[in-house]
Design a protein around this motif. Sequence first.
Motif, PDB file in Angstrom:
ATOM      1  N   ILE A  17       0.838  -1.203   0.000  1.00 28.96           N
ATOM      2  CA  ILE A  17       0.000   0.000   0.000  1.00 28.96           C
ATOM      3  C   ILE A  17       0.871   1.249   0.000  1.00 28.96           C
ATOM      4  O   ILE A  17       0.611   2.201  -0.743  1.00 28.96           O
ATOM      5  CB  ILE A  17      -0.976  -0.011   1.205  1.00 28.96           C
ATOM      6  CG1 ILE A  17      -2.040  -1.093   1.007  1.00 28.96           C
ATOM      7  CG2 ILE A  17      -1.637   1.355   1.390  1.00 28.96           C
ATOM      8  CD1 ILE A  17      -2.916  -1.341   2.227  1.00 28.96           C
ATOM      9  N   GLN A  18       1.924   1.246   0.805  1.00 25.02           N
ATOM     10  CA  GLN A  18       2.836   2.399   0.840  1.00 25.02           C
ATOM     11  C   GLN A  18       3.519   2.607  -0.510  1.00 25.02           C
ATOM     12  O   GLN A  18       3.654   3.731  -0.990  1.00 25.02           O
ATOM     13  CB  GLN A  18       3.881   2.218   1.945  1.00 25.02           C
ATOM     14  CG  GLN A  18       3.315   2.393   3.334  1.00 25.02           C
ATOM     15  CD  GLN A  18       4.376   2.192   4.416  1.00 25.02           C
ATOM     16  OE1 GLN A  18       5.446   1.652   4.148  1.00 25.02           O
ATOM     17  NE2 GLN A  18       4.056   2.610   5.635  1.00 25.02           N
ATOM     18  N   ILE A  19       3.931   1.503  -1.136  1.00 22.76           N
ATOM     19  CA  ILE A  19       4.562   1.594  -2.455  1.00 22.76           C
ATOM     20  C   ILE A  19       3.569   2.137  -3.472  1.00 22.76           C
ATOM     21  O   ILE A  19       3.903   3.002  -4.297  1.00 22.76           O
ATOM     22  CB  ILE A  19       5.118   0.213  -2.882  1.00 22.76           C
ATOM     23  CG1 ILE A  19       6.299  -0.166  -1.993  1.00 22.76           C
ATOM     24  CG2 ILE A  19       5.510   0.216  -4.354  1.00 22.76           C
ATOM     25  CD1 ILE A  19       6.754  -1.608  -2.148  1.00 22.76           C
ATOM     26  N   ALA A  20       2.329   1.661  -3.412  1.00 23.33           N
ATOM     27  CA  ALA A  20       1.291   2.139  -4.335  1.00 23.33           C
ATOM     28  C   ALA A  20       1.013   3.620  -4.105  1.00 23.33           C
ATOM     29  O   ALA A  20       0.826   4.380  -5.070  1.00 23.33           O
ATOM     30  CB  ALA A  20       0.019   1.323  -4.156  1.00 23.33           C
ATOM     31  N   ARG A  21       0.991   4.060  -2.841  1.00 25.44           N
ATOM     32  CA  ARG A  21       0.797   5.484  -2.542  1.00 25.44           C
ATOM     33  C   ARG A  21       1.933   6.326  -3.121  1.00 25.44           C
ATOM     34  O   ARG A  21       1.709   7.380  -3.701  1.00 25.44           O
ATOM     35  CB  ARG A  21       0.704   5.711  -1.033  1.00 25.44           C
ATOM     36  CG  ARG A  21      -0.624   5.358  -0.454  1.00 25.44           C
ATOM     37  CD  ARG A  21      -0.709   5.712   1.011  1.00 25.44           C
ATOM     38  NE  ARG A  21      -2.002   5.300   1.538  1.00 25.44           N
ATOM     39  CZ  ARG A  21      -2.208   4.874   2.766  1.00 25.44           C
ATOM     40  NH1 ARG A  21      -1.197   4.817   3.627  1.00 25.44           N
ATOM     41  NH2 ARG A  21      -3.402   4.526   3.162  1.00 25.44           N
ATOM     42  N   LEU A  22       3.171   5.858  -2.920  1.00 23.88           N
ATOM     43  CA  LEU A  22       4.321   6.581  -3.472  1.00 23.88           C
ATOM     44  C   LEU A  22       4.256   6.647  -4.996  1.00 23.88           C
ATOM     45  O   LEU A  22       4.563   7.686  -5.596  1.00 23.88           O
ATOM     46  CB  LEU A  22       5.629   5.922  -3.030  1.00 23.88           C
ATOM     47  CG  LEU A  22       6.038   6.147  -1.577  1.00 23.88           C
ATOM     48  CD1 LEU A  22       7.284   5.319  -1.252  1.00 23.88           C
ATOM     49  CD2 LEU A  22       6.297   7.612  -1.319  1.00 23.88           C
ATOM     50  N   ALA A  23       3.849   5.550  -5.616  1.00 25.97           N
ATOM     51  CA  ALA A  23       3.715   5.538  -7.073  1.00 25.97           C
ATOM     52  C   ALA A  23       2.652   6.541  -7.511  1.00 25.97           C
ATOM     53  O   ALA A  23       2.832   7.278  -8.490  1.00 25.97           O
ATOM     54  CB  ALA A  23       3.366   4.136  -7.564  1.00 25.97           C
ATOM     55  N   PHE A  24       1.540   6.591  -6.775  1.00 24.92           N
ATOM     56  CA  PHE A  24       0.461   7.542  -7.086  1.00 24.92           C
ATOM     57  C   PHE A  24       0.956   8.975  -6.928  1.00 24.92           C
ATOM     58  O   PHE A  24       0.720   9.831  -7.781  1.00 24.92           O
ATOM     59  CB  PHE A  24      -0.744   7.283  -6.178  1.00 24.92           C
ATOM     60  CG  PHE A  24      -1.830   8.302  -6.336  1.00 24.92           C
ATOM     61  CD1 PHE A  24      -2.631   8.318  -7.459  1.00 24.92           C
ATOM     62  CD2 PHE A  24      -2.046   9.263  -5.362  1.00 24.92           C
ATOM     63  CE1 PHE A  24      -3.627   9.264  -7.608  1.00 24.92           C
ATOM     64  CE2 PHE A  24      -3.030  10.218  -5.496  1.00 24.92           C
ATOM     65  CZ  PHE A  24      -3.830  10.216  -6.626  1.00 24.92           C
ATOM     66  N   ILE A  25       1.662   9.249  -5.836  1.00 26.45           N
ATOM     67  CA  ILE A  25       2.193  10.596  -5.594  1.00 26.45           C
ATOM     68  C   ILE A  25       3.180  10.978  -6.700  1.00 26.45           C
ATOM     69  O   ILE A  25       3.147  12.083  -7.234  1.00 26.45           O
ATOM     70  CB  ILE A  25       2.849  10.683  -4.198  1.00 26.45           C
ATOM     71  CG1 ILE A  25       1.766  10.603  -3.104  1.00 26.45           C
ATOM     72  CG2 ILE A  25       3.659  11.957  -4.044  1.00 26.45           C
ATOM     73  CD1 ILE A  25       2.322  10.406  -1.701  1.00 26.45           C
ATOM     74  N   GLY A  26       4.054  10.045  -7.060  1.00 27.22           N
ATOM     75  CA  GLY A  26       5.011  10.311  -8.133  1.00 27.22           C
ATOM     76  C   GLY A  26       4.319  10.606  -9.452  1.00 27.22           C
ATOM     77  O   GLY A  26       4.692  11.533 -10.171  1.00 27.22           O
ATOM     78  N   ALA A  27       3.302   9.807  -9.782  1.00 27.32           N
ATOM     79  CA  ALA A  27       2.562  10.024 -11.031  1.00 27.32           C
ATOM     80  C   ALA A  27       1.834  11.368 -11.007  1.00 27.32           C
ATOM     81  O   ALA A  27       1.794  12.079 -12.016  1.00 27.32           O
ATOM     82  CB  ALA A  27       1.565   8.888 -11.248  1.00 27.32           C
ATOM     83  N   THR A  28       1.294  11.730  -9.834  1.00 28.25           N
ATOM     84  CA  THR A  28       0.608  13.016  -9.702  1.00 28.25           C
ATOM     85  C   THR A  28       1.577  14.172  -9.895  1.00 28.25           C
ATOM     86  O   THR A  28       1.288  15.129 -10.612  1.00 28.25           O
ATOM     87  CB  THR A  28      -0.077  13.112  -8.323  1.00 28.25           C
ATOM     88  OG1 THR A  28      -0.991  12.016  -8.173  1.00 28.25           O
ATOM     89  CG2 THR A  28      -0.828  14.405  -8.161  1.00 28.25           C
ATOM     90  N   ILE A  29       2.747  14.078  -9.278  1.00 34.23           N
ATOM     91  CA  ILE A  29       3.759  15.134  -9.418  1.00 34.23           C
ATOM     92  C   ILE A  29       4.216  15.238 -10.870  1.00 34.23           C
ATOM     93  O   ILE A  29       4.360  16.336 -11.416  1.00 34.23           O
ATOM     94  CB  ILE A  29       4.948  14.880  -8.470  1.00 34.23           C
ATOM     95  CG1 ILE A  29       4.511  15.093  -7.015  1.00 34.23           C
ATOM     96  CG2 ILE A  29       6.128  15.770  -8.806  1.00 34.23           C
ATOM     97  CD1 ILE A  29       5.522  14.644  -5.987  1.00 34.23           C
ATOM     98  N   ALA A  30       4.427  14.097 -11.530  1.00 41.85           N
ATOM     99  CA  ALA A  30       4.844  14.108 -12.938  1.00 41.85           C
ATOM    100  C   ALA A  30       3.760  14.744 -13.811  1.00 41.85           C
ATOM    101  O   ALA A  30       4.058  15.530 -14.709  1.00 41.85           O
ATOM    102  CB  ALA A  30       5.136  12.687 -13.410  1.00 41.85           C
ATOM    103  N   THR A  31       2.504  14.443 -13.531  1.00 42.99           N
ATOM    104  CA  THR A  31       1.394  15.023 -14.291  1.00 42.99           C
ATOM    105  C   THR A  31       1.327  16.528 -14.088  1.00 42.99           C
ATOM    106  O   THR A  31       1.139  17.291 -15.038  1.00 42.99           O
ATOM    107  CB  THR A  31       0.061  14.362 -13.881  1.00 42.99           C
ATOM    108  OG1 THR A  31       0.158  12.954 -14.119  1.00 42.99           O
ATOM    109  CG2 THR A  31      -1.099  14.933 -14.659  1.00 42.99           C
ATOM    110  N   LEU A  32       1.495  16.967 -12.833  1.00 41.72           N
ATOM    111  CA  LEU A  32       1.516  18.404 -12.559  1.00 41.72           C
ATOM    112  C   LEU A  32       2.676  19.072 -13.278  1.00 41.72           C
ATOM    113  O   LEU A  32       2.534  20.162 -13.840  1.00 41.72           O
ATOM    114  CB  LEU A  32       1.614  18.661 -11.048  1.00 41.72           C
ATOM    115  CG  LEU A  32       0.353  18.362 -10.235  1.00 41.72           C
ATOM    116  CD1 LEU A  32       0.651  18.496  -8.742  1.00 41.72           C
ATOM    117  CD2 LEU A  32      -0.773  19.297 -10.630  1.00 41.72           C
ATOM    118  N   GLY A  33       3.835  18.413 -13.278  1.00 42.67           N
ATOM    119  CA  GLY A  33       5.000  18.942 -13.985  1.00 42.67           C
ATOM    120  C   GLY A  33       4.732  19.082 -15.474  1.00 42.67           C
ATOM    121  O   GLY A  33       5.079  20.096 -16.089  1.00 42.67           O
TER     122      GLY A  33
END
Length: 88
Positions: A17-33
Amino acid sequence: MSGNGKNSKQSSDSQDIQIARLAFIGATIATLGDGIAAIAAGLALEALEKSSNQSSQNLDEQSKQSETMQKQIDYIINELKQIKRMMK
């Protein structure tokens, strides 16, 4: 022993779950970028278009000024020709 297996499974699930959350956060940051990069590209394009339009307007103004000056020069030349004819 079954207790250790259960704790191990819960720990593994928690880690997933923590890994999935980090992946989600990373994808969100990349999308914002990517969104910020797209906005910056749009602003740069707008600035270039505006600059290009101003350059075109400046060229139009210079062309009009050149035409006006040419008309004035032609007028002066015609006046000098008339004066020259009168002097003969």
